[in-house]
Design a protein around this motif. Structure first.
Motif, PDB file in Angstrom:
ATOM      1  N   ILE A 140       0.867  -1.174   0.000  1.00 19.84           N
ATOM      2  CA  ILE A 140       0.000   0.000   0.000  1.00 19.84           C
ATOM      3  C   ILE A 140       0.905   1.226   0.000  1.00 19.84           C
ATOM      4  N   ILE A 141       0.444   2.318  -0.611  1.00 22.21           N
ATOM      5  CA  ILE A 141       1.183   3.578  -0.604  1.00 22.21           C
ATOM      6  C   ILE A 141       0.321   4.636   0.071  1.00 22.21           C
ATOM      7  N   LEU A 142       0.913   5.352   1.031  1.00 23.97           N
ATOM      8  CA  LEU A 142       0.270   6.475   1.693  1.00 23.97           C
ATOM      9  C   LEU A 142       0.962   7.750   1.234  1.00 23.97           C
ATOM     10  N   ALA A 143       0.207   8.734   0.830  1.00 25.18           N
ATOM     11  CA  ALA A 143       0.783   9.995   0.370  1.00 25.18           C
ATOM     12  C   ALA A 143       0.129  11.139   1.145  1.00 25.18           C
ATOM     13  N   ASP A 144       0.949  11.884   1.873  1.00 23.87           N
ATOM     14  CA  ASP A 144       0.451  12.945   2.743  1.00 23.87           C
ATOM     15  C   ASP A 144       0.670  14.296   2.071  1.00 23.87           C
TER      16      ASP A 144
ATOM     17  N   ILE B  60      -5.289  15.164   0.135  1.00 27.83           N
ATOM     18  CA  ILE B  60      -5.109  16.204  -0.874  1.00 27.83           C
ATOM     19  C   ILE B  60      -6.114  17.332  -0.642  1.00 27.83           C
ATOM     20  N   HIS B  61      -5.641  18.573  -0.759  1.00 26.28           N
ATOM     21  CA  HIS B  61      -6.518  19.734  -0.608  1.00 26.28           C
ATOM     22  C   HIS B  61      -7.247  20.064  -1.900  1.00 26.28           C
ATOM     23  N   ASN B  62      -6.635  19.725  -3.025  1.00 25.95           N
ATOM     24  CA  ASN B  62      -7.172  20.111  -4.316  1.00 25.95           C
ATOM     25  C   ASN B  62      -8.307  19.162  -4.731  1.00 25.95           C
ATOM     26  N   VAL B  63      -9.533  19.637  -4.620  1.00 24.66           N
ATOM     27  CA  VAL B  63     -10.691  18.797  -4.923  1.00 24.66           C
ATOM     28  C   VAL B  63     -10.716  18.406  -6.402  1.00 24.66           C
ATOM     29  N   ALA B  64     -10.303  19.320  -7.278  1.00 28.22           N
ATOM     30  CA  ALA B  64     -10.296  19.011  -8.709  1.00 28.22           C
ATOM     31  C   ALA B  64      -9.341  17.860  -9.019  1.00 28.22           C
ATOM     32  N   LEU B  65      -8.170  17.863  -8.404  1.00 30.64           N
ATOM     33  CA  LEU B  65      -7.223  16.759  -8.602  1.00 30.64           C
ATOM     34  C   LEU B  65      -7.783  15.463  -8.030  1.00 30.64           C
TER      35      LEU B  65
END
Length: 269
Positions: free
Chosen positions: A186-190, A223-228
């Protein structure tokens, strides 16, 4: 699902038993007694796909990620990774579990004075004897994989460059390649894009989602960017006030859900 497209998350015990990489049950984290940041989180991460966690600052997104890899110790609850409760592990057992969890950090977390290749090979530290790591004598298959990953993240010819000579987008590519070097389950990305310009943000998300898909590894990204999040995630989890308030597909995330997650009206206009 409601008329706004909102999906109310079911308890973890009620979900399908097959195809689960991670099961979180009743997870609570208090940094100060009586002031929980996470308030009984129930969440299941499937064995494939990219799950994006969105929500306002301070709602517990990073705390949730860091509880999973035990950079933060949960106050209570369970985190079942391939059936093993990570909250109960310590010492060698915890180190073995962490080898299977790739981590991509907001601020890259590279060793600045080392080369790109040496940073990638740090992803193998849990698999080689200490003397080999100390002497930087990694097995040839590991070195070959590192070169292949540099090509995969668009950095051919960067092996000997120092990490502190790279741009932010290049550093994050190295961070993704290093996580893949672990051969994680699994990969976690903060917040992997928060320090990047819009173009680099898209490129990093494309690389992260593509490499994970090619290797059949699930990804959980704050992620903060909802579009992404809508563009790259197969599933979105919305958090507010330490609770999960939306759990469903990107196409089901409506304005009503976003108001419930972030509050207010004007920012949507």
């Amino acid at each position: 699902m409601t008329a706004q497209g909102r999906v109310v998350p079911a308890p973890a015990d009620a979900r399908a038993e097959d195809g689960r990489a991670l099961v979180i049950r009743r997870l609570v984290k208090e940094y100060r007694p009586g002031q929980p940041v996470l308030r009984g989180i129930d969440l299941v991460v499937p064995s494939t796909g990219l799950t994006a966690i969105i929500g306002p600052s301070g709602t517990g997104k990073s705390t949730l990620i860091r509880c999973v890899n035990r950079l933060v110790q949960p106050t209570s609850g369970e985190i079942l990774f391939r059936g093993e409760d990570l909250t109960k592990l310590s010492g060698a057992a915890l180190r073995r579990a962490r080898r299977r969890i790739g981590m991509v950090f907001q601020e890259y977390n590279l060793v600045e004075r080392l080369s790109v290749m040496e940073n990638l090979l740090c992803g193998r530290l849990g698999y080689v004897p200490v003397w080999r790591a100390w002497l930087r004598r990694f097995p040839e298959p590991d070195i070959a994989r590192a070169f292949a990953l540099l090509d995969a993240v668009g950095l051919p010819g960067f092996a000997t460059r120092r990490a502190d000579a790279l741009s932010g987008g290049q550093r994050q590519r190295v961070g993704i390649a290093r996580a893949i070097m672990q051969e994680p389950e699994i990969i976690l990305a903060d917040e992997p894009t928060s320090s990047l310009d819009p173009k680099s943000s898209v490129e990093v998300m494309e690389i992260l989602s593509r490499l994970a898909a090619e290797r059949g590894v699930p990804v959980v990204v704050n992620i903060h960017n909802v579009a992404l999040a809508r563009r790259f995630a197969s599933r979105i989890v919305g958090m507010s006030g330490g609770h999960v308030v939306y759990d469903g597909p990107p196409e089901g995330l409506g304005e009503g859900d976003l108001r419930g997650i972030y509050g207010g009206e004007s920012w949507l206009e």
